[in-house]
Design an enzyme around this catalytic site. Structure first.
Site, PDB file in Angstrom:
ATOM      1  CG  HIS A  54     -28.597 -70.903 -74.507  1.00 43.23           C
ATOM      2  ND1 HIS A  54     -28.218 -71.238 -73.228  1.00 43.23           N
ATOM      3  CD2 HIS A  54     -29.603 -70.013 -74.366  1.00 43.23           C
ATOM      4  CE1 HIS A  54     -28.965 -70.604 -72.364  1.00 43.23           C
ATOM      5  NE2 HIS A  54     -29.810 -69.842 -73.029  1.00 43.23           N
TER       6      HIS A  54
HETATM    7  C1  T46 Z   1     -31.387 -68.115 -70.788  1.00 46.35           C
HETATM    8  C2  T46 Z   1     -30.555 -67.756 -69.595  1.00 46.35           C
HETATM    9  C3  T46 Z   1     -30.663 -66.330 -69.212  1.00 46.35           C
HETATM   10  C4  T46 Z   1     -35.404 -76.131 -66.553  1.00 46.35           C
HETATM   11  O1  T46 Z   1     -35.655 -77.297 -66.256  1.00 46.35           O
HETATM   12  N1  T46 Z   1     -36.399 -75.202 -66.664  1.00 46.35           N
HETATM   13  C5  T46 Z   1     -36.164 -73.906 -66.990  1.00 46.35           C
HETATM   14  O2  T46 Z   1     -37.116 -73.100 -67.058  1.00 46.35           O
HETATM   15  C6  T46 Z   1     -34.809 -73.510 -67.256  1.00 46.35           C
HETATM   16  C7  T46 Z   1     -34.502 -72.060 -67.642  1.00 46.35           C
HETATM   17  C8  T46 Z   1     -33.823 -74.431 -67.168  1.00 46.35           C
HETATM   18  N2  T46 Z   1     -34.111 -75.713 -66.813  1.00 46.35           N
HETATM   19  C9  T46 Z   1     -33.023 -76.693 -66.668  1.00 46.35           C
HETATM   20  C10 T46 Z   1     -32.285 -77.032 -67.967  1.00 46.35           C
HETATM   21  C11 T46 Z   1     -30.894 -77.364 -67.486  1.00 46.35           C
HETATM   22  O3  T46 Z   1     -30.837 -78.709 -67.107  1.00 46.35           O
HETATM   23  O4  T46 Z   1     -32.035 -76.129 -65.802  1.00 46.35           O
HETATM   24  C12 T46 Z   1     -30.735 -76.490 -66.225  1.00 46.35           C
HETATM   25  C13 T46 Z   1     -29.870 -75.263 -66.447  1.00 46.35           C
HETATM   26  O5  T46 Z   1     -30.330 -74.573 -67.614  1.00 46.35           O
HETATM   27  P1  T46 Z   1     -29.332 -73.742 -68.564  1.00 46.35           P
HETATM   28  O6  T46 Z   1     -28.026 -74.427 -68.645  1.00 46.35           O
HETATM   29  O7  T46 Z   1     -30.061 -73.502 -69.858  1.00 46.35           O
HETATM   30  O8  T46 Z   1     -29.155 -72.383 -67.730  1.00 46.35           O
HETATM   31  P2  T46 Z   1     -28.543 -71.005 -68.179  1.00 46.35           P
HETATM   32  O9  T46 Z   1     -28.488 -70.136 -66.987  1.00 46.35           O
HETATM   33  O10 T46 Z   1     -27.297 -71.188 -68.957  1.00 46.35           O
HETATM   34  O11 T46 Z   1     -29.629 -70.392 -69.194  1.00 46.35           O
HETATM   35  C14 T46 Z   1     -30.867 -69.964 -68.671  1.00 46.35           C
HETATM   36  C15 T46 Z   1     -31.992 -70.279 -69.646  1.00 46.35           C
HETATM   37  O12 T46 Z   1     -31.978 -71.688 -69.948  1.00 46.35           O
HETATM   38  C16 T46 Z   1     -31.858 -69.514 -70.940  1.00 46.35           C
HETATM   39  O13 T46 Z   1     -33.064 -69.580 -71.661  1.00 46.35           O
HETATM   40  O14 T46 Z   1     -31.557 -67.315 -71.695  1.00 46.35           O
HETATM   41  O15 T46 Z   1     -30.816 -68.561 -68.430  1.00 46.35           O
END
Ligand code: T46
Length: 136
Positions: A54
């Site tokens: 993303h």
């Molecule tokens: C990024 C990379 C490095 C939350 O509720 N609060 C938070 O602060 C974050 C970061 C995520 N979430 C929830 C949203 C989703 O339901 O946790 C779940 C997993 O998030 P995501 O699929 O976005 O995780 P990554 O590791 O793919 O991405 C994250 C960050 O979202 C993103 O900003 O740059 O780590």
């Protein structure tokens, strides 16, 4: 930042206090070019896991391999760059408008993320074609 370029994502040295008892690194507001509003971390990551996939519209982030290593694949819609993070005293500044994918996590890797904003799903662009439209 629609017009941001991949080379604006840079490695920043984190001050390191060397000590025979063990080293200490510290991030303060003048270490990075944004004010800190949130910290989260990725851990217990399977080695074949793929995170990210993303971009963000406004969010700045600073990624550190607190333990172990992983790769960050960056794309600004025109140019790409791959950065390996493997030192707890070096972090990667991620600017808005950069597509990121994170993989090749080593055993025991921990990715600490310092962020400029609280969590806001509306700041994410999670479809690569939407990202290309956003950038062009
Ligand atoms: C990024 C990379 C490095 C939350 O509720 N609060 C938070 O602060 C974050 C970061 C995520 N979430 C929830 C949203 C989703 O339901 O946790 C779940 C997993 O998030 P995501 O699929 O976005 O995780 P990554 O590791 O793919 O991405 C994250 C960050 O979202 C993103 O900003 O740059 O780590």
């Amino acid at each position: 930042m629609q017009g941001s370029k991949v080379d604006e994502n840079i490695i920043i040295d984190i001050p390191k206090i060397i000590d025979p008892r063990g080293n200490l690194s510290v991030i303060e507001n003048d270490t990075i070019p944004f004010s800190i509003k949130r910290i989260y971390y990725l851990y217990d990551v399977p080695s074949d896991s793929f995170r990210g996939g993303h971009a963000h519209k406004k969010l700045y982030q600073f990624l550190i391999a607190i333990s172990g290593s992983f790769e960050v694949h960056l794309n600004d819609g025109a140019n790409k760059k791959v950065i390996t993070l493997n030192k707890p005293n070096k972090g990667l500044l991620l600017v808005p408008g950069t597509w990121r994918e994170i993989n090749n996590f080593s055993s025991g890797a921990v990715c600490l993320v310092v962020a400029s904003e609280t969590y806001n799903e509306t700041d994410y662009i999670r479809d690569f074609n939407d990202f290309l439209v956003y950038k062009n």
